[in-house]
Scaffold this motif. Structure first.
Motif, PDB file in Angstrom:
ATOM      1  N   ALA A  23       0.811  -1.258   0.001  1.00 24.31           N
ATOM      2  CA  ALA A  23       0.173  -0.065   0.037  1.00 24.31           C
ATOM      3  C   ALA A  23       1.117   1.258  -0.079  1.00 24.31           C
ATOM      4  CB  ALA A  23      -0.877   0.004   1.333  1.00 24.31           C
ATOM      5  N   GLY A  24       0.451   2.328  -0.515  1.00 22.09           N
ATOM      6  CA  GLY A  24       1.185   3.594  -0.394  1.00 22.09           C
ATOM      7  C   GLY A  24       1.065   4.159   0.928  1.00 22.09           C
ATOM      8  N   SER A  25       1.142   5.381   1.021  1.00 21.78           N
ATOM      9  CA  SER A  25       1.297   6.085   2.220  1.00 21.78           C
ATOM     10  C   SER A  25      -0.341   6.106   2.828  1.00 21.78           C
ATOM     11  CB  SER A  25       1.448   7.551   2.141  1.00 21.78           C
ATOM     12  OG  SER A  25       0.647   8.207   1.508  1.00 21.78           O
ATOM     13  N   LEU A  35       3.739  -4.822 -11.673  1.00 18.83           N
ATOM     14  CA  LEU A  35       2.651  -4.891 -11.340  1.00 18.83           C
ATOM     15  C   LEU A  35       1.525  -5.726 -11.814  1.00 18.83           C
ATOM     16  CD1 LEU A  35       0.657  -2.327  -9.757  1.00 18.83           C
ATOM     17  CD2 LEU A  35       0.050  -1.509 -12.048  1.00 18.83           C
ATOM     18  N   HIS A  36       1.704  -6.182 -13.031  1.00 19.67           N
ATOM     19  CA  HIS A  36       1.019  -7.153 -13.706  1.00 19.67           C
ATOM     20  C   HIS A  36       1.516  -8.612 -13.053  1.00 19.67           C
ATOM     21  CE1 HIS A  36       0.393 -10.693 -16.403  1.00 19.67           C
ATOM     22  NE2 HIS A  36      -0.782  -9.980 -16.759  1.00 19.67           N
ATOM     23  N   GLU A  37       2.865  -8.798 -12.456  1.00 19.82           N
ATOM     24  CA  GLU A  37       3.165 -10.014 -11.961  1.00 19.82           C
ATOM     25  C   GLU A  37       2.463 -10.054 -10.397  1.00 19.82           C
ATOM     26  OE1 GLU A  37       5.235 -13.644 -10.877  1.00 19.82           O
ATOM     27  OE2 GLU A  37       5.016 -12.407 -12.748  1.00 19.82           O
ATOM     28  N   GLN A  38       2.542  -8.898  -9.720  1.00 19.84           N
ATOM     29  CA  GLN A  38       2.020  -8.867  -8.430  1.00 19.84           C
ATOM     30  C   GLN A  38       0.493  -8.998  -8.321  1.00 19.84           C
ATOM     31  OE1 GLN A  38       3.758  -8.839  -5.651  1.00 19.84           O
ATOM     32  NE2 GLN A  38       5.572  -8.213  -6.257  1.00 19.84           N
ATOM     33  N   ASN A  72      -5.278   1.067  -4.901  1.00 18.19           N
ATOM     34  CA  ASN A  72      -4.480   1.926  -4.505  1.00 18.19           C
ATOM     35  C   ASN A  72      -3.295   2.105  -5.714  1.00 18.19           C
ATOM     36  OD1 ASN A  72      -1.676   2.371  -2.708  1.00 18.19           O
ATOM     37  ND2 ASN A  72      -3.410   3.987  -2.301  1.00 18.19           N
ATOM     38  N   ALA A  73      -2.811   0.724  -5.880  1.00 14.49           N
ATOM     39  CA  ALA A  73      -1.665   0.818  -7.071  1.00 14.49           C
ATOM     40  C   ALA A  73      -2.328   1.619  -8.346  1.00 14.49           C
ATOM     41  CB  ALA A  73      -1.381  -0.817  -7.306  1.00 14.49           C
TER      42      ALA A  73
END
Length: 283
Positions: A18-20, A207-210, A230-231
């Motif tokens: 997750a971001g901030s 991103l695709h892999e995750q 969020n991504a």
């Protein structure tokens, strides 16, 4: 030619993180509150933060700072505190949605027009300079040479004006509309100097892999949905959203986003059901 200090580059950390806390709060507000302009209790927000491993202290700080920024406002019923988006909060999320749309659907009929900014911020104003760099990068500007910023979206003049006004840099800025000519640096080299597209492309691959649909991860649909949204929400800080004419052949952005949006749609019913359960607990 050496690259100048970048405002925002593709994150080296895993996009599944997750971001901030503030970024996650915007995800929660944009995904669950904005569509129907509903109220959300503090307790429900804290539960949602916890499911993506954000500590209560950080979550409360994000809520309070967002309220201080005028994005949300408190609604009190006895000892119970709920939150709703302000007009500024609605506008912020709407701007983010438009910016993400430009990344998701690259412009196919670019007219060749560039929006140019020349601005110099001295070392004594380093914090302000970093704020400027972040804001310009999020707005899709690239930095091919010191002091010069370029953007192929000429319709973002108003956004640029707001950035300069907010940072009190209007009097230091030179702003132009321009067209590239066949003298000097070639257009492909200009793009290469302004943006690190290799890093952006690598970000899409990671991103695709995750987020391969069906990949087993603990935490339930709500956690997965928040992390994924969020991504996606943070993509404008990584991808400038260039027109198709400026993108390299085989650019991965569009197909990866399309696949992840399908995964998002598949997760949504169960994730929203889990969100409604949180609201019920906090009532």
């Amino acid at each position: 030619m050496p690259r100048t200090e970048p405002a925002v580059t593709a994150s080296a950390s895993s996009p599944v993180n997750a971001g901030s806390a503030r970024s996650v709060l915007l995800t929660l507000l944009g995904e669950f509150v904005y569509p129907e302009s509903t109220l959300v209790a503090t307790g429900a927000l804290l539960e949602a933060f916890a499911c993506v491993d954000i500590a209560e202290r950080s979550a409360r700080q994000a809520i309070n700072r967002s309220a201080a920024s005028g994005w949300i406002e408190a609604v009190r019923e006895g000892r119970r505190v709920s939150w709703r988006l302000t007009d500024s909060g609605h506008a912020l999320i709407a701007r983010g949605s438009r910016r993400l749309r430009a990344v998701r659907e690259p412009m196919t009929d670019w007219d060749g027009q560039w929006l140019l900014l020349h601005v110099s911020v001295p070392d004594a104003q380093r914090v302000q300079r970093q704020r400027l760099y972040r804001a310009l990068s999020w707005a899709g500007f690239g930095n091919p040479t010191p002091g010069l910023w370029i953007c192929p979206h000429s319709d973002r003049e108003a956004d640029l004006g707001q950035i300069l006004t907010d940072l009190e840099l209007v009097s230091q800025a030179l702003v132009f509309m321009a067209r590239h000519v066949e003298v000097g640096v070639e257009r492909a080299d200009l793009v290469h100097r302004a943006w690190d597209l290799s890093a952006v492309g690598a970000h899409y691959e990671e991103l695709h892999e995750q987020f391969i649909p069906g990949r087993s991860r603990s935490g339930g649909a709500l956690r997965e949905h928040i992390l994924l949204v969020n991504a996606l929400q943070r993509l404008p800080s990584v991808d400038p959203g260039l027109p198709l004419a400026l993108l390299p052949e085989g650019w991965p952005g569009r197909p990866v986003i399309a696949e992840l949006e399908r995964y998002r749609a598949a997760l949504a019913p169960k994730a929203h059901a889990e969100w409604r359960a949180l609201l019920g607990k906090a009532a």
